[in-house]
Design a protein around this motif. Sequence first.
Motif, mmCIF file in Angstrom:
data_model
loop_
_atom_site.group_PDB
_atom_site.id
_atom_site.type_symbol
_atom_site.label_atom_id
_atom_site.label_comp_id
_atom_site.label_asym_id
_atom_site.label_seq_id
_atom_site.Cartn_x
_atom_site.Cartn_y
_atom_site.Cartn_z
ATOM 1 N N LEU A 115 0.673 -1.108 -0.064
ATOM 2 C CA LEU A 115 0.157 0.224 0.003
ATOM 3 C C LEU A 115 0.708 1.244 -0.118
ATOM 4 O O LEU A 115 0.580 2.352 -0.538
ATOM 5 C CB LEU A 115 -0.766 0.009 1.248
ATOM 6 C CG LEU A 115 -2.184 -0.973 1.245
ATOM 7 C CD1 LEU A 115 -3.056 -0.984 2.384
ATOM 8 C CD2 LEU A 115 -3.012 -0.346 -0.035
ATOM 9 N N VAL A 116 2.021 1.206 0.822
ATOM 10 C CA VAL A 116 2.885 2.110 0.857
ATOM 11 C C VAL A 116 3.554 2.544 -0.279
ATOM 12 O O VAL A 116 3.533 3.699 -1.063
ATOM 13 C CB VAL A 116 3.917 2.244 1.959
ATOM 14 C CG1 VAL A 116 4.994 3.433 1.963
ATOM 15 C CG2 VAL A 116 3.169 2.395 3.223
ATOM 16 N N TYR A 117 4.005 1.583 -1.084
ATOM 17 C CA TYR A 117 4.417 1.539 -2.415
ATOM 18 C C TYR A 117 3.528 2.045 -3.292
ATOM 19 O O TYR A 117 3.851 2.968 -4.337
ATOM 20 C CB TYR A 117 4.999 0.170 -2.848
ATOM 21 C CG TYR A 117 5.484 0.346 -4.208
ATOM 22 C CD1 TYR A 117 6.772 0.879 -4.498
ATOM 23 C CD2 TYR A 117 4.987 -0.280 -5.175
ATOM 24 C CE1 TYR A 117 7.516 0.775 -5.812
ATOM 25 C CE2 TYR A 117 5.430 -0.437 -6.520
ATOM 26 C CZ TYR A 117 6.596 0.117 -6.920
ATOM 27 O OH TYR A 117 7.013 0.181 -8.076
ATOM 28 N N LEU A 118 2.442 1.516 -3.564
ATOM 29 C CA LEU A 118 1.490 2.147 -4.432
ATOM 30 C C LEU A 118 0.897 3.617 -4.386
ATOM 31 O O LEU A 118 0.720 4.293 -5.206
ATOM 32 C CB LEU A 118 -0.071 1.133 -4.390
ATOM 33 C CG LEU A 118 0.128 -0.157 -5.067
ATOM 34 C CD1 LEU A 118 -1.053 -1.250 -4.919
ATOM 35 C CD2 LEU A 118 0.475 -0.271 -6.612
ATOM 36 N N ALA A 119 0.802 3.864 -3.106
ATOM 37 C CA ALA A 119 0.473 5.351 -2.600
ATOM 38 C C ALA A 119 1.691 6.011 -3.204
ATOM 39 O O ALA A 119 1.376 7.134 -3.740
ATOM 40 C CB ALA A 119 0.445 5.590 -1.271
ATOM 41 N N LYS A 125 3.226 9.852 -10.116
ATOM 42 C CA LYS A 125 2.203 9.991 -11.248
ATOM 43 C C LYS A 125 1.388 11.376 -11.296
ATOM 44 O O LYS A 125 1.323 12.112 -12.276
ATOM 45 C CB LYS A 125 1.276 8.862 -11.418
ATOM 46 C CG LYS A 125 1.951 7.999 -12.658
ATOM 47 C CD LYS A 125 0.980 6.976 -13.054
ATOM 48 C CE LYS A 125 1.725 5.985 -14.067
ATOM 49 N NZ LYS A 125 1.133 4.983 -14.328
ATOM 50 N N LEU A 126 0.718 11.636 -10.201
ATOM 51 C CA LEU A 126 -0.126 12.600 -10.114
ATOM 52 C C LEU A 126 0.538 13.980 -10.210
ATOM 53 O O LEU A 126 0.364 15.078 -10.751
ATOM 54 C CB LEU A 126 -0.943 12.462 -8.778
ATOM 55 C CG LEU A 126 -2.171 11.510 -8.796
ATOM 56 C CD1 LEU A 126 -2.997 11.707 -7.691
ATOM 57 C CD2 LEU A 126 -3.027 11.752 -10.022
ATOM 58 N N LYS A 127 1.897 13.865 -9.390
ATOM 59 C CA LYS A 127 2.706 15.079 -9.398
ATOM 60 C C LYS A 127 3.259 15.149 -10.763
ATOM 61 O O LYS A 127 3.393 16.573 -11.246
ATOM 62 C CB LYS A 127 3.846 14.754 -8.425
ATOM 63 C CG LYS A 127 4.587 16.131 -7.711
ATOM 64 C CD LYS A 127 5.534 15.729 -6.982
ATOM 65 C CE LYS A 127 5.649 16.491 -5.794
ATOM 66 N NZ LYS A 127 6.644 16.474 -4.712
ATOM 67 N N SER A 128 3.691 14.247 -11.573
ATOM 68 C CA SER A 128 4.263 14.418 -12.893
ATOM 69 C C SER A 128 3.301 14.957 -13.742
ATOM 70 O O SER A 128 3.702 15.782 -15.021
ATOM 71 C CB SER A 128 4.904 13.013 -13.325
ATOM 72 O OG SER A 128 4.078 12.201 -13.619
ATOM 73 N N THR A 129 2.062 14.620 -13.627
ATOM 74 C CA THR A 129 1.008 15.132 -14.615
ATOM 75 C C THR A 129 0.734 16.385 -14.439
ATOM 76 O O THR A 129 0.219 17.079 -15.353
ATOM 77 C CB THR A 129 0.068 14.063 -14.536
ATOM 78 O OG1 THR A 129 -0.716 14.279 -13.318
ATOM 79 C CG2 THR A 129 0.193 12.562 -15.065
ATOM 80 N N ARG A 130 0.917 17.204 -13.375
ATOM 81 C CA ARG A 130 0.410 18.403 -13.023
ATOM 82 C C ARG A 130 1.459 19.485 -13.750
ATOM 83 O O ARG A 130 2.242 19.683 -14.190
ATOM 84 C CB ARG A 130 0.611 18.655 -11.578
ATOM 85 C CG ARG A 130 -0.613 18.346 -10.976
ATOM 86 C CD ARG A 130 -0.977 18.673 -9.628
ATOM 87 N NE ARG A 130 -1.895 17.836 -9.130
ATOM 88 C CZ ARG A 130 -2.244 17.958 -7.637
ATOM 89 N NH1 ARG A 130 -1.509 18.749 -6.843
ATOM 90 N NH2 ARG A 130 -3.019 17.450 -7.287
#
Length: 130
Positions: A115-119, A125-130
């Motif tokens: 879970l930590v790895y997936l988070a 990914k969310l940071k790189s798309t912004r």
Amino acid sequence: MKTQYALLFIILCITLHGCKTRTVYMPVERTVTEYKDRLRLDSIFYRDTISMFQRGDTVYKDVVRWRERFVRDTVYHQRVDSIPVVVEKEVPVNYLTKWQQTRLHILNVVAALLLVYLAYRIGRKLKSTR
């Protein structure tokens, strides 16, 4: 992306679903029988005997005391009727062995790390798309 969320949701549901031992209540018939014996003393007498005698110029006094008990001939015997009492006995079911408990603890640690790895991956990914 949707598959990752679905996988995350499935893993979350699996980890939050706990294992609980099941208890089954089995009625146990128990019969209680009580007996009471009483032995009564009818009378108690304290008695004594005093005897005096003399030898030469000395007077001796001899005192004997005893207690007599007169017991009744019969024994009072009372029997209380037995009443069946239903007692619920808790019988635990599904005990885990030490090996199974250890495997569950290891699985919990692996799931937490996953879970930590997936988070972390989703956050990157969310940071790189912004």
